[in-house]
Design a protein around this motif. Sequence first.
Motif, PDB file in Angstrom:
ATOM      1  N   LEU A 102      12.353 -37.579  -2.157  1.00  0.00           N
ATOM      2  CA  LEU A 102      11.738 -37.623  -3.489  1.00  0.00           C
ATOM      3  C   LEU A 102      12.206 -38.900  -4.193  1.00  0.00           C
ATOM      4  O   LEU A 102      13.314 -38.949  -4.742  1.00  0.00           O
ATOM      5  N   ARG A 103      11.393 -39.931  -4.131  1.00  0.00           N
ATOM      6  CA  ARG A 103      11.798 -41.242  -4.669  1.00  0.00           C
ATOM      7  C   ARG A 103      11.485 -41.332  -6.156  1.00  0.00           C
ATOM      8  O   ARG A 103      10.351 -41.592  -6.556  1.00  0.00           O
ATOM      9  N   GLN A 121       5.666 -32.460 -10.383  1.00  0.00           N
ATOM     10  CA  GLN A 121       5.160 -33.273  -9.263  1.00  0.00           C
ATOM     11  C   GLN A 121       6.038 -33.094  -8.025  1.00  0.00           C
ATOM     12  O   GLN A 121       5.549 -33.076  -6.897  1.00  0.00           O
ATOM     13  N   ALA A 122       7.350 -32.962  -8.242  1.00  0.00           N
ATOM     14  CA  ALA A 122       8.268 -32.784  -7.096  1.00  0.00           C
ATOM     15  C   ALA A 122       7.941 -31.470  -6.377  1.00  0.00           C
ATOM     16  O   ALA A 122       7.798 -31.453  -5.149  1.00  0.00           O
ATOM     17  N   LEU A 123       7.792 -30.385  -7.128  1.00  0.00           N
ATOM     18  CA  LEU A 123       7.530 -29.088  -6.485  1.00  0.00           C
ATOM     19  C   LEU A 123       6.160 -29.063  -5.823  1.00  0.00           C
ATOM     20  O   LEU A 123       5.989 -28.505  -4.733  1.00  0.00           O
ATOM     21  N   HIS A 124       5.186 -29.726  -6.444  1.00  0.00           N
ATOM     22  CA  HIS A 124       3.851 -29.792  -5.844  1.00  0.00           C
ATOM     23  C   HIS A 124       3.933 -30.540  -4.495  1.00  0.00           C
ATOM     24  O   HIS A 124       3.387 -30.076  -3.485  1.00  0.00           O
ATOM     25  N   GLY A 125       4.631 -31.663  -4.487  1.00  0.00           N
ATOM     26  CA  GLY A 125       4.774 -32.444  -3.243  1.00  0.00           C
ATOM     27  C   GLY A 125       5.556 -31.681  -2.184  1.00  0.00           C
ATOM     28  O   GLY A 125       5.209 -31.716  -0.994  1.00  0.00           O
ATOM     29  N   LEU A 126       6.590 -30.971  -2.606  1.00  0.00           N
ATOM     30  CA  LEU A 126       7.377 -30.174  -1.654  1.00  0.00           C
ATOM     31  C   LEU A 126       6.493 -29.088  -1.036  1.00  0.00           C
ATOM     32  O   LEU A 126       6.526 -28.860   0.177  1.00  0.00           O
ATOM     33  N   GLN A 127       5.714 -28.444  -1.870  1.00  0.00           N
ATOM     34  CA  GLN A 127       4.865 -27.355  -1.355  1.00  0.00           C
ATOM     35  C   GLN A 127       3.792 -27.881  -0.412  1.00  0.00           C
ATOM     36  O   GLN A 127       3.326 -27.163   0.470  1.00  0.00           O
ATOM     37  N   ARG A 128       3.424 -29.151  -0.575  1.00  0.00           N
ATOM     38  CA  ARG A 128       2.435 -29.736   0.348  1.00  0.00           C
ATOM     39  C   ARG A 128       3.109 -30.309   1.602  1.00  0.00           C
ATOM     40  O   ARG A 128       2.445 -30.882   2.456  1.00  0.00           O
ATOM     41  N   GLY A 129       4.414 -30.163   1.688  1.00  0.00           N
ATOM     42  CA  GLY A 129       5.126 -30.582   2.892  1.00  0.00           C
ATOM     43  C   GLY A 129       5.178 -32.083   3.093  1.00  0.00           C
ATOM     44  O   GLY A 129       5.257 -32.575   4.221  1.00  0.00           O
ATOM     45  N   SER A 185       6.533 -35.893   3.377  1.00  0.00           N
ATOM     46  CA  SER A 185       7.775 -36.511   3.861  1.00  0.00           C
ATOM     47  C   SER A 185       8.397 -37.382   2.782  1.00  0.00           C
ATOM     48  O   SER A 185       9.611 -37.508   2.694  1.00  0.00           O
ATOM     49  N   GLN A 186       7.525 -38.007   2.016  1.00  0.00           N
ATOM     50  CA  GLN A 186       8.016 -38.956   1.020  1.00  0.00           C
ATOM     51  C   GLN A 186       7.102 -38.910  -0.200  1.00  0.00           C
ATOM     52  O   GLN A 186       5.893 -38.799  -0.067  1.00  0.00           O
ATOM     53  N   LEU A 187       7.731 -38.999  -1.350  1.00  0.00           N
ATOM     54  CA  LEU A 187       6.959 -38.833  -2.577  1.00  0.00           C
ATOM     55  C   LEU A 187       7.511 -39.790  -3.624  1.00  0.00           C
ATOM     56  O   LEU A 187       8.731 -39.880  -3.786  1.00  0.00           O
ATOM     57  N   TYR A 188       6.626 -40.481  -4.329  1.00  0.00           N
ATOM     58  CA  TYR A 188       7.072 -41.301  -5.459  1.00  0.00           C
ATOM     59  C   TYR A 188       6.857 -40.502  -6.737  1.00  0.00           C
ATOM     60  O   TYR A 188       5.785 -39.917  -6.944  1.00  0.00           O
ATOM     61  N   LEU A 189       7.900 -40.494  -7.570  1.00  0.00           N
ATOM     62  CA  LEU A 189       7.839 -39.727  -8.815  1.00  0.00           C
ATOM     63  C   LEU A 189       8.126 -40.658  -9.997  1.00  0.00           C
ATOM     64  O   LEU A 189       9.213 -41.185 -10.091  1.00  0.00           O
ATOM     65  N   THR A 190       7.169 -40.878 -10.833  1.00  0.00           N
ATOM     66  CA  THR A 190       5.808 -40.434 -10.721  1.00  0.00           C
ATOM     67  C   THR A 190       5.020 -41.362  -9.781  1.00  0.00           C
ATOM     68  O   THR A 190       5.570 -42.349  -9.301  1.00  0.00           O
ATOM     69  N   LYS A 191       3.755 -41.029  -9.593  1.00  0.00           N
ATOM     70  CA  LYS A 191       2.983 -41.704  -8.543  1.00  0.00           C
ATOM     71  C   LYS A 191       2.893 -43.219  -8.742  1.00  0.00           C
ATOM     72  O   LYS A 191       2.820 -43.974  -7.782  1.00  0.00           O
ATOM     73  N   ARG A 192       2.902 -43.657 -10.010  1.00  0.00           N
ATOM     74  CA  ARG A 192       2.734 -45.093 -10.257  1.00  0.00           C
ATOM     75  C   ARG A 192       3.882 -45.927  -9.665  1.00  0.00           C
ATOM     76  O   ARG A 192       3.739 -47.120  -9.465  1.00  0.00           O
TER      77      ARG A 192
END
Length: 239
Positions: free
Chosen positions: A174-175, A200-208, A210-217
């Motif tokens: 979770l970046r 956004q973190a929990l939504h990304g985790l639930q979608r499995g 690997s890597q997520l930018y928080l927030t998307k921008r």
Amino acid sequence: MSNLSAIIVGANSALSQQLAQQLHQQGITLGLMAADPNALQPLQQQLGCKLVGLDIRDPQQCQQSFSELWQQLDGAALVIINTAATGLDLELPWSLEQSIIDVNVQGFAAIANVAFKQMVQQQYGQIGCFTSIAGERGGPQVAFHASKAFQQNYLQGLRLHAQRLKLPITITDLRLGYLDKMQGRGNRLWAASLEKIAGQALHGLQRGKSQLYLTKRWRLAAAISNALPEFIYNRRRYK
Ligand SMILES: NC(=O)c1ccc[n+]([C@@H]2O[C@H](COP(=O)([O-])OP(=O)(O)OC[C@H]3O[C@@H](n4cnc5c(N)ncnc54)[C@H](OP(=O)(O)O)[C@@H]3O)[C@@H](O)[C@H]2O)c1
């Protein structure tokens, strides 16, 4: 998710408490590990969760506490690691660098290691860890940037091991870009609220993911930063 358990490591932080609230609303049973458990007693009573003490600087103690909490919960589908040390001092005192390395490298690895091994025994699970876009390139907070790079690399290694073992263990990096701890009074262009980051973190985790930018921008900001040639990047002004 329902009838599932999750463990949050580093539960004193405002972001962890927001994550706990949102997970509780989804019906998840929670176990919290916190440096100051006494401060979390009202939250524990509100959420009806298990709560244990944590000193992330002591790898043996935190691995043992984690395993005890794991037993109490009879396993967990999700472990969120949200412990961190940070700080900027242009004199680069070793005491600051060491404390960042102790928490963000040694302590993080101890927790990620024990969580991964428990999930291997359990045969499934997900680890989510808040790293930072600071991990993508060196920066003025020298040890902090380097420690986040370590975390990102370590998480990738765990992902490889899960694949090798053919186990459904998801590792999510979770970046985080910039959290508005001033609740609306910070930089609105780049900072995001606790609610938004946690959601956004929990939504990304639930979608499995690997890597997520928080927030998307921050994905775009990271891409631009990574594209800068060294001779420009190294001339950035930060003070
Ligand atoms: N804030 C930002 O804008 C930002 C930007 C990029 C990345 N990040 C990353 O995102 C994550 C969350 O950030 P945050 O601002 O919410 O962090 P934070 O408020 O500083 O929370 C860090 C957590 O780690 C715990 N911790 C620190 N030392 C510990 C120790 N020795 N033993 C046990 N627990 C210890 C803290 O407990 P205590 O509160 O009791 O000390 C706290 O719960 C961190 O990984 C951070 O590096 C944050």
